[in-house]
Design a protein around this motif. Structure first.
Motif, short mmCIF file in Angstrom:
data_model
loop_
_atom_site.label_atom_id
_atom_site.label_comp_id
_atom_site.label_asym_id
_atom_site.label_seq_id
_atom_site.Cartn_x
_atom_site.Cartn_y
_atom_site.Cartn_z
N LEU A 1 0.83 -1.20 0.00
CA LEU A 1 0.00 0.00 0.00
C LEU A 1 0.87 1.25 0.00
O LEU A 1 1.75 1.40 0.82
N THR A 2 0.62 2.12 -0.95
CA THR A 2 1.36 3.37 -1.02
C THR A 2 0.38 4.53 -0.98
O THR A 2 -0.21 4.88 -2.00
N PRO A 3 0.14 5.13 0.19
CA PRO A 3 -0.79 6.26 0.26
C PRO A 3 -0.27 7.44 -0.55
O PRO A 3 0.91 7.77 -0.48
N VAL B 1 0.68 13.16 -3.36
CA VAL B 1 0.83 14.10 -4.47
C VAL B 1 -0.20 15.22 -4.35
O VAL B 1 -1.36 15.00 -3.99
N ASN B 2 0.26 16.45 -4.64
CA ASN B 2 -0.53 17.68 -4.58
C ASN B 2 -0.78 18.19 -3.16
O ASN B 2 -1.43 19.22 -2.99
N LEU B 3 -0.29 17.47 -2.17
CA LEU B 3 -0.38 17.98 -0.79
C LEU B 3 0.82 18.88 -0.52
O LEU B 3 1.87 18.76 -1.17
N SER B 4 0.67 19.78 0.43
CA SER B 4 1.83 20.56 0.86
C SER B 4 2.79 19.63 1.58
O SER B 4 2.40 18.55 2.03
N ALA B 5 4.06 20.05 1.69
CA ALA B 5 5.05 19.19 2.34
C ALA B 5 4.63 18.89 3.78
O ALA B 5 4.75 17.75 4.25
N ARG B 6 4.08 19.89 4.48
CA ARG B 6 3.65 19.69 5.86
C ARG B 6 2.52 18.65 5.94
O ARG B 6 2.53 17.75 6.78
N GLU B 7 1.54 18.77 5.06
CA GLU B 7 0.41 17.84 5.06
C GLU B 7 0.86 16.42 4.71
O GLU B 7 0.39 15.44 5.29
N ALA B 8 1.79 16.32 3.75
CA ALA B 8 2.27 15.01 3.33
C ALA B 8 3.03 14.31 4.46
O ALA B 8 2.85 13.12 4.71
N VAL B 9 3.89 15.08 5.16
CA VAL B 9 4.64 14.51 6.28
C VAL B 9 3.69 14.04 7.38
O VAL B 9 3.86 12.96 7.96
N LYS B 10 2.67 14.84 7.67
CA LYS B 10 1.70 14.49 8.70
C LYS B 10 0.97 13.20 8.34
O LYS B 10 0.77 12.32 9.18
N LEU B 11 0.59 13.07 7.06
CA LEU B 11 -0.11 11.87 6.60
C LEU B 11 0.75 10.63 6.77
O LEU B 11 0.32 9.62 7.34
N LEU B 12 1.99 10.69 6.27
CA LEU B 12 2.84 9.52 6.29
C LEU B 12 3.33 9.17 7.70
O LEU B 12 3.48 8.00 8.04
N HIS B 13 3.56 10.19 8.51
CA HIS B 13 3.97 9.92 9.89
C HIS B 13 2.85 9.24 10.68
O HIS B 13 3.12 8.45 11.59
N SER B 14 1.62 9.56 10.33
CA SER B 14 0.49 8.89 11.01
C SER B 14 0.46 7.41 10.71
O SER B 14 -0.16 6.63 11.43
N SER C 1 18.23 1.28 8.21
CA SER C 1 17.58 1.55 9.50
C SER C 1 16.45 0.59 9.81
O SER C 1 16.02 0.50 10.95
N GLY C 2 15.93 -0.12 8.80
CA GLY C 2 14.81 -1.02 9.03
C GLY C 2 13.47 -0.30 9.09
O GLY C 2 12.45 -0.93 9.32
N THR C 3 13.44 1.01 8.88
CA THR C 3 12.19 1.77 8.95
C THR C 3 11.55 1.87 7.57
O THR C 3 12.23 1.76 6.55
N ASP C 4 10.23 2.09 7.55
CA ASP C 4 9.53 2.33 6.29
C ASP C 4 9.80 3.78 5.90
O ASP C 4 9.64 4.69 6.72
N ARG C 5 10.16 4.02 4.64
CA ARG C 5 10.58 5.34 4.25
C ARG C 5 10.08 5.68 2.86
O ARG C 5 9.98 4.81 1.99
N CYS C 6 9.74 6.93 2.66
CA CYS C 6 9.22 7.40 1.38
C CYS C 6 9.85 8.76 1.06
O CYS C 6 9.95 9.63 1.92
#
Length: 760
Positions: free
Chosen positions: A693-695, A698-711, A736-741
Motif C-alpha cells: 500500500l502506497t498512500p 501528491v498535490n499535498l503541501s510538504a507539511r500535510e504530506a509529512v503528517k499523513l505519512l507519519h500517522s 535503518s529497518g524503517t519504512d521510508r518514502c
C-alpha cells in the motif's frame, strides 16, 4: 580574428586605389596645361626638362603599381594562410573569444541521523567577498560599511581584515543583493583589490546538535573536520558546466545540450546517532558542567550489541553554522581527541579479567585498612574512610576501595594483565573514522615499576579516551565481545539507493559470557548498595560504576584537581544501552557518584521517556497500547500462550522449537491491532522491498504530506520545497529497518512577463 584581417586588407585596397586615381588625374591635368591655347609657347630649352619630369612621373606610377601588386600578393597569401592553411587554429581562437564556460555547482549530499532526520543540508548558494588588505586604508571604516549592509557585528569583519596584510575572505554568506551593495560602497582602490565568488550555502538545521560529530566546511564547501571531512569524497558531487556564446554585438546565447554537462549531486551519509538522544545528552551534559563549574565534559550513549553510537557529546560545544565564532577547543570532539586516567571505573575491568582467569570470587574477603597498603616505599590509601575494613570483593567494588582491588589483582601476573588490557582495546585507536582520534597511553610491561600494576588496577597509570572506555564496557554488556564502535550506518544516493552499508563488527572475544554476567551483577550491586545509588531509576534496573581520578599536573598527581565520572548500562541483565558521563575538574565535589551519576540518571530517564512519548501520544488518541514481552529463547508453544493472554496479535514464521526472532523489541509498546511477527530462525537485515500500500501524497503541501505519512509510521525524506508533485514507493530501508518514502516538492511556477518569454 579572420574578420579583422579581411577588414584591414580591404581598407588597404581602397586606400591604394584612391592614390592611383589621384596620380592619374594629376598627370592628365598636367598634360592638358601644355595643350592649352592660352599657354605661352615653350621654349626649346624647357622641352628637355619637361621630358625628364614626365619620365620621372611614369617611374613613380610604375613603382606604386608594382608596390601595390606586391602588397596585394602578401595580403592574398595571408588570407590563404588564415582561411586554408591555419583554418582550424583561427576557428579555435574565435570560439575561445566568443564563448565563456560557466560552472554549474553540484550540491553536497545530506547528512542524516538514524531516523533520516536532516543534520546537514543545502539551501542554494551564497556570495563570498574577499579583498587584499594592502589596498584598504581604513579597515575599521570598511567593516562598518559592510556591517551596515548585512546587519552583522562589524567586529566580525574587522577581525578578518586584521588577520594578515594580504588577501583575506571577509564575508562568506552574502546574498546577491548584498554583493551588489558591497560593490557599490567600495572606493576605487578597494574595488581594484576586491573579489567575489559563489559559495555553497551549507546549513545545519539543528544548530549545535551533533556539531562536533558533523564538523564544518571552509569557504569552498570542503570539509575541515568530523563527518564533513572524513566523507568529503562521498558528500561532494561533480560540478557541471555550460557555455555562453557572444556574437559580434556582444549578445549572449546559451549552448545546446552538447555544450552543457549537468552537475552530479553528492551522496548522503546516514549516521548511527539519534538526534533526540543527542539533544538530550548535550543538554544534560551542559547543565552538569555548568552546575559543577567544570572545565569540560564528555558523554556517550552506545548500543552494546552493535557498537552503534547513539549519542556522543562534549562541552563546550559549537554551532557548525558559525564555526568562526568559536575557539578550536569548542570545535574539538573531546570524546576521541582527549585522554585521561579513568579512575575507579577501571575496577570493573580488573574484576572481569580476574573472573575470566578464575582467580576471584565475589565473596573473597580483603582487609581494606584505613591506614593504607604499603608497596615498597609507597603507601596507597582509599579516597574515603571505610566504616568496615574487612569486606568481600562485592563490597570492595560497591565502596570503590583501591586497597581491596589492588590486593585482588595481585593474584594475576603482569603479562597476562597487559594482554587483557590490549584485548579490551586500550593503547589502540578504536578506528571510529573521525579526525583527531588518539590511542591513549598504555605503557609496555618492560617499563612498569613496582607500583604500576597495583595502581593500574584502580585506573591510575593508564590513560584512555572516553570512547575506549565505553567500548570496553560494551564488551561486559554484550557477553564478552569487543565490538568496533560505529558512527556511520551507510551511504545513499539522491534516489535513496544504498551505495554502501556498514555492518557491526566484532573485533575479538575478550571474556566469556559468564564472566561478563558476573561483572554486571556486581555493577547492579554498586548502584543498589554502593556509591552509584544516585544513578538508580526504579523499574529500569541500572548497573554502573563511579569513578574519581587525580589529574596529572606538571608530571605529578594534583591534590586539588580531579576528574569525576560514571558509566552504566540499562537494564543490567540484558543491556540495551551503555551510557557514560565525565566532568573535568568539578568544583564543590569530586566524586563521580555525586557529580556525574545524577546526569547519567537524567539522560537515561529522558531517553526512556522519549522512546515512549510516541506511544503515549497514541494513547491520548484512544489507541490501546500493549507491552511486548521478551520471547526470544523460549518455546514456541509457551510464546503463543503468553501473547494470547496479553491480547497481542501475532504470526509465526519458520516455526521451530524455540523463538529466535521477534519483530518488536522486548518491553516496547505495540498497538492493540498491530501484528507481531515471530520466527524460529534468526532474521538478518530485511532487504529493500516495496510495500503493498502506497498512500498518495501528491498535490499535498510538504507539511500535510509529512503528517499523513507519519500517522502511518512512515519516515519521510523531503527533496525540494513547496507542494508534492512526485513520491517514491515506500520501502523498508536496509540500513535503518524503517519504512521510508521520498517526497519530491516544487514551488508553483510564476507566470513569466511577456518580454522575458519572447526573449527565451
Amino acid at each position: 580574428m579572420i574578420y579583422s584581417t579581411l577588414g584591414n586588407s580591404q581598407s588597404f585596397l581602397r586606400c591604394s586605389k584612391r592614390i592611383l586615381i589621384w596620380l592619374l588625374w594629376n598627370r592628365k591635368n598636367h598634360q592638358s596645361l601644355h595643350k592649352s591655347k592660352f599657354m605661352i609657347k615653350k621654349r626649346p630649352s624647357n622641352i628637355k626638362s619637361e621630358k625628364v619630369l614626365e619620365s620621372k612621373n611614369r617611374s613613380r606610377v610604375l613603382f606604386i603599381i608594382i608596390l601595390s601588386l606586391i602588397v596585394y600578393m602578401v595580403i592574398i597569401a595571408k588570407l590563404y594562410q588564415v582561411s586554408v592553411t591555419n583554418h582550424d587554429y583561427y576557428v579555435k581562437k574565435y570560439k575561445e573569444q566568443s564563448r565563456k564556460k560557466i560552472t554549474i555547482f553540484s550540491p553536497k549530499g545530506y547528512i542524516y541521523d538514524r531516523k533520516y532526520h536532516k543534520l546537514a543540508e543545502n539551501i542554494g548558494f551564497n556570495m563570498a567577498f574577499g579583498i587584499n588588505t594592502k589596498f584598504v586604508k581604513n579597515k575599521n571604516d570598511l567593516s562598518e560599511r559592510i556591517s551596515a549592509i548585512t546587519g552583522d557585528d562589524k567586529g566580525k569583519y574587522l577581525k578578518e581584515l586584521k588577520k594578515k596584510n594580504g588577501f583575506v575572505w571577509v564575508a562568506d554568506d552574502l546574498t546577491e543583493k548584498e554583493r551588489l551593495q558591497v560593490l557599490n560602497i567600495l572606493n576605487e582602490d578597494e574595488s581594484s583589490a576586491a573579489s567575489f565568488k559563489v559559495t555553497p550555502n551549507r546549513i545545519y538545521p539543528q544548530g549545535k546538535t551533533a556539531g562536533q560529530i558533523l564538523g564544518y566546511i571552509d569557504i569552498d564547501g570542503k570539509g575541515l573536520s568530523g563527518i564533513e571531512k572524513e566523507y568529503e569524497n562521498h558528500l561532494s558531487g561533480k560540478d557541471g558546466w555550460e557555455y555562453i556564446f557572444k556574437d559580434g554585438k556582444q549578445k549572449k546565447s546559451f549552448g545546446t545540450e552538447t555544450n552543457r554537462r549537468e552537475p552530479v549531486p553528492g551522496n548522503s551519509v546516514v549516521l548511527t546517532i539519534d538526534d533526540n538522544y543527542q539533544a538530550i545528552v548535550e543538554d544534560e551534559l551542559a547543565k552538569a558542567v555548568v552546575e559543577w563549574k567544570g572545565q569540560k565534559g564528555v558523554a556517550i550513549v552506545m548500543e552494546p550489541g552493535s557498537g552503534e553510537i547513539l549519542a556522543m557529546a562534549s562541552f563546550p560545544d559549537f554551532d557548525p553554522n558559525k564555526p568562526g565564532d568559536y575557539d578550536p577547543f569548542a570545535r574539538k570532539n573531546k570524546a576521541i581527541t582527549d585522554f585521561y586516567e579513568p579512575g575507579s571505573t577501571f575496577k570493573s575491568l580488573s574484576a572481569a579479567i580476574l573472573f575470566e582467569e578464575g582467580l576471584l570470587n565475589e565473596n573473597d574477603m580483603f582487609m581494606c585498612s584505613n591506614n593504607g597498603y604499603k608497596i615498597g616505599r609507597f603507601t596507597i590509601k582509599d579516597s574515603h574512610k571505610n566504616e568496615v575494613e574487612l569486606m568481600s570483593f562485592k563490597d570492595v567494588l560497591a565502596n570503590s576501595s583501591n586497597i581491596g582491588t589492588l590486593q585482588a589483582l595481585s593474584r594475576l601476573d603482569k603479562n597476562t594483565y597487559y594482554k587483557y588490557l590490549r584485548d579490551f582495546g586500550f593503547g589502540n585507536k578504536t578506528e571510529l573514522g573521525l579526525t583527531g582520534e588518539v590511542k591513549g597511553q598504555l605503557t609496555k610491561v618492560k617499563s612498569w615499576s613496582q607500583t604500576t600494576m597495583p595502581t593500574m588496577s584502580f585506573g591510575q597509570g593508564i590513560s584512555v579516551t572516553p570512547l575506549q572506555l565505553v567500548t570496553a564496557y560494551c564488551a561486559i554488556a554484550n557477553g564478552g565481545n569487543l565490538v568496533k564502535p560505529m558512527i556511520v550506518k551507510g551511504i545513499i544516493d539522491q534516489e535513496n539507493r544504498i551505495i554502501e552499508k556498514f555492518e557491526p563488527q566484532t573485533v575479538r572475544k575478550v571474556i566469556s559470557a559468564e564472566a561478563a554476567s558476573r561483572v554486571r551483577e556486581l555493577l547492579r550491586y554498586v548502584v543498589v548498595n554502593g556509591t552509584g545509588s544516585n544513578a538508580d531509576i526504579p523499574g529500569l534496573k541500572i548497573g554502573g560504576k563511579t569513578g574519581t581520578s587525580q589529574k596529572v599536573t606538571d608530571g605529578k598527581y594534583s591534590k586539588n584537581s580531579y576528574d569525576a565520572s560514571f558509566i552504566g548500562m540499562v537494564p543490567y541483565d540484558d543491556p540495551k544501552l551503555v551510557c557514560y558521563v565525565m566532568i573535568d575538574s568539578p568544583k564543590g565535589n569530586i566524586y563521580g557518584g555525586t557529580v556525574c551519576a545524577p546526569a547519567f540518571k537524567n539522560i537515561v530517564q529522558r531517553i526512556y521517556d522519549d522512546n515512549r512519548s510516541k506511544s503515549y501520544s497514541d494513547n491520548a488518541k484512544g489507541i490501546k497500547m500493549l507491552e511486548v514481552p521478551n520471547l526470544t529463547g523460549i518455546k514456541t508453544g509457551e510464546a503463543e500462550k503468553i501473547l494470547k493472554q496479553k491480547g497481542i496479535l501475532f504470526k509465526i514464521e519458520n516455526e521451530e522449537e524455540t523463538i529466535a526472532f521477534q519483530s518488536k523489541a522486548p518491553f516496547s509498546l505495540i498497538k492493540e491491532k498491530e501484528l507481531l511477527v515471530l520466527s524460529g530462525t534468526a532474521k538478518k537485515s530485511v532487504t529493500s522491498q516495496k510495500l503493498e500500500l502506497t498512500p498518495s501524497a501528491v498535490n499535498l503541501s510538504a507539511r500535510e504530506a509529512v503528517k499523513l505519512l507519519h500517522s502511518l509510521d512512515i519516515e519521510t525524506v523531503i527533496i525540494g520545497k513547496g507542494s508534492v508533485y512526485k513520491q517514491s514507493d515506500i520501502i523498508k530501508d536496509q540500513i535503518s529497518g524503517t519504512d521510508r518514502c521520498s517526497l519530491y516538492c516544487k514551488l508553483p511556477e510564476l507566470e513569466k512577463p511577456q518580454i522575458l518569454a519572447e526573449k527565451k
